[in-house]
Design an enzyme around this catalytic site. Structure first.
Site, short mmCIF file in Angstrom:
data_model
loop_
_atom_site.label_atom_id
_atom_site.label_comp_id
_atom_site.label_asym_id
_atom_site.label_seq_id
_atom_site.Cartn_x
_atom_site.Cartn_y
_atom_site.Cartn_z
N TRP A 100 37.40 59.09 -11.20
CA TRP A 100 38.94 59.14 -11.00
C TRP A 100 39.52 59.75 -10.27
O TRP A 100 40.41 60.32 -9.45
CB TRP A 100 39.01 59.42 -13.02
CG TRP A 100 38.82 58.54 -13.57
CD1 TRP A 100 37.79 58.41 -15.03
CD2 TRP A 100 39.63 57.62 -14.25
NE1 TRP A 100 38.40 57.21 -15.42
CE2 TRP A 100 38.76 56.74 -15.08
CE3 TRP A 100 40.74 56.57 -12.61
CZ2 TRP A 100 39.48 55.31 -15.14
CZ3 TRP A 100 40.75 55.53 -13.30
CH2 TRP A 100 40.20 54.48 -14.45
N ASP A 167 43.33 66.45 -14.48
CA ASP A 167 43.46 65.59 -14.80
C ASP A 167 42.60 65.49 -16.64
O ASP A 167 41.82 66.23 -16.16
CB ASP A 167 43.03 64.69 -14.53
CG ASP A 167 43.25 62.71 -14.77
OD1 ASP A 167 43.00 63.04 -16.06
OD2 ASP A 167 43.09 62.10 -14.19
N LYS A 191 42.81 57.91 -24.72
CA LYS A 191 41.45 58.54 -24.64
C LYS A 191 42.03 59.30 -26.23
O LYS A 191 41.08 58.82 -27.26
CB LYS A 191 41.57 58.99 -23.40
CG LYS A 191 41.23 58.89 -22.08
CD LYS A 191 40.35 57.64 -22.08
CE LYS A 191 40.75 56.47 -20.57
NZ LYS A 191 40.93 57.28 -19.38
C1 LIG Z 1 41.15 56.44 -18.62
C2 LIG Z 1 41.46 57.43 -17.17
C3 LIG Z 1 42.50 57.75 -16.49
C4 LIG Z 1 42.68 56.69 -16.20
O1 LIG Z 1 43.86 56.92 -16.81
P1 LIG Z 1 45.06 55.17 -16.73
O2 LIG Z 1 46.24 55.90 -18.14
O3 LIG Z 1 44.70 53.96 -17.28
O4 LIG Z 1 46.18 55.34 -15.26
C5 LIG Z 1 42.37 58.68 -15.55
N1 LIG Z 1 41.90 59.88 -15.33
C6 LIG Z 1 40.20 60.08 -16.58
C7 LIG Z 1 40.21 61.59 -16.06
C8 LIG Z 1 40.44 58.88 -17.39
O5 LIG Z 1 39.34 59.23 -17.97
#
Ligand SMILES: *Cc1c(COP(=O)(O)O)cnc(C)c1O
Length: 354
Positions: A100, A167, A191
């Site tokens: 990511w 993030d 998540k």
């Molecule tokens: C799942 C995830 C993403 C991607 O998220 P989307 O909402 O599908 O764009 C980005 N960063 C992390 C750490 C993730 O777990």
């Protein structure tokens, strides 16, 4: 019987949220309309949006005068480019701790220089780099606090002389941090917050002044802030379910309470993985995630037996990501310790069997 769902995302929500959200599809808060058909400008939904934004800041212990929260669309992946579009004027630094963050860097490169502050790529991202310094000449520094695929997590947040962005898609609201250290936090809802469709962005208001170029409206944080996160139609149902789930967390006692449960769940599971040589934890022990527990079988020949036992014990979503293989147990806030105990029990049965 409901399965024990260890999916990495979209993932488990509490049963209270499922119940209330289901009800609202037929009759939202007793107004004889469905949540799916009401105007996002109705006073009912404006109330939902405001409450969701407020609880999010409250749970993170952030001051409403200093910070704001937005529910946007496009997932965390849109934030990869949106942060750079708004704030990457010259150069930004990224700690590369997994797929990511690599993707976040790729998108940022459209807007300026991207400096790799540190990386754990040479070991397939099985650890969190340490012992680096972040220079003060960057527009921002970016980290990914929890690496969903690899099962690693920052247990210490680096000191940054420039604005710190993160993030937190897979560990927001799971543990106490000094969230004031961050100038911008984003997280796809699916998540640890709610259903897919909404993305939470938390911004220190003063950095809005440093938006560095002309940005089209939909990608402009200032506009979303000015419009109270309602510049256009928000993902109404997703925001509603996020609000329910944040309220559930608040009622449970907030991050402090859920963190101790999360620690307990992950400790039990890691202990079981470590206590003999049937399974091998993927992540460096000091950097292990409280949210995504990654492990592999020493001997792949037993995979079919284990997989069959998982099915027999009503366990779902345990497959590891293809870049790591093996297994990944995602044990987000809404997962009850009883489901983790069932997984542990299944692992024990498997160990006895082979
Ligand atoms: C799942 C995830 C993403 C991607 O998220 P989307 O909402 O599908 O764009 C980005 N960063 C992390 C750490 C993730 O777990």
């Amino acid at each position: 019987m409901k399965k024990h769902n260890f999916s990495a995302g979209p993932s488990i929500l509490s049963s209270e949220v499922f119940d209330k959200a289901s009800e609202s599809i037929l009759n939202f808060d007793g107004i004889d309309l469905s949540i799916l058909e009401i105007s996002h400008r109705s006073k009912e939904f404006v109330g939902v949006m405001n409450e969701a934004r407020k609880i999010a800041l409250h749970l993170l212990n952030l001051d409403e005068d200093e910070y704001t929260s937005l529910f946007l669309q496009g997932g965390a992946s849109l934030q990869f480019l949106m942060i750079a579009y708004n704030f990457l004027n010259n150069k930004a630094g990224y700690v590369d701790t997994g797929s990511w963050s690599t993707k976040a860097m790729k998108e940022a490169k459209f807007f300026g220089n991207v400096i790799e502050i540190a990386s754990s790529k040479e070991k397939n991202f099985n650890y969190i780099p340490k012992h680096y310094t972040i220079s003060d000449d960057m527009d921002y520094a970016h980290i990914t606090t929890n690496n969903t695929i690899f099962g690693t997590q920052f247990h210490e947040i680096p000191e940054s002389p420039c604005p710190l962005f993160s993030d937190m898609s897979s560990d927001i609201f799971s543990r106490k941090l000094n969230f004031n250290k961050f100038d911008l936090i984003y997280a796809g809802a699916q998540k640890n917050i709610g259903p897919a469709g909404a993305t939470l962005v938390v911004i220190k208001k003063e950095i809005l002044e440093s938006i560095c170029r002309k940005v089209p409206s939909m990608l402009n944080y200032q506009i979303h802030f000015d419009k109270d996160s309602m510049f256009n139609t928000p993902p109404v149902f997703s925001v509603y379910a996020c609000m329910l789930s944040l309220k559930w967390l608040e009622k449970k006692g907030g991050i402090d309470v859920v963190e101790s449960l999360n620690r307990k769940k992950s400790e039990l599971l890691y202990k079981e993985i470590d206590n003999d040589d049937v399974f091998n934890g993927f992540a460096n022990v000091d950097d292990r995630s409280l949210m995504n527990v990654t492990f592999n079988l020493y001997d792949e020949k037993n995979k079919d037996v284990f997989d069959k036992m998982l099915i027999e014990n009503n366990i779902s979503g345990l497959n590891g990501h293809r870049s790591v293989g093996g297994y990944r147990a995602s044990i987000y806030n809404a997962m009850d310790i009883s489901s983790v105990e069932i997984l542990i029990d299944t692992i024990r049965k498997f160990k006895n069997y082979i």
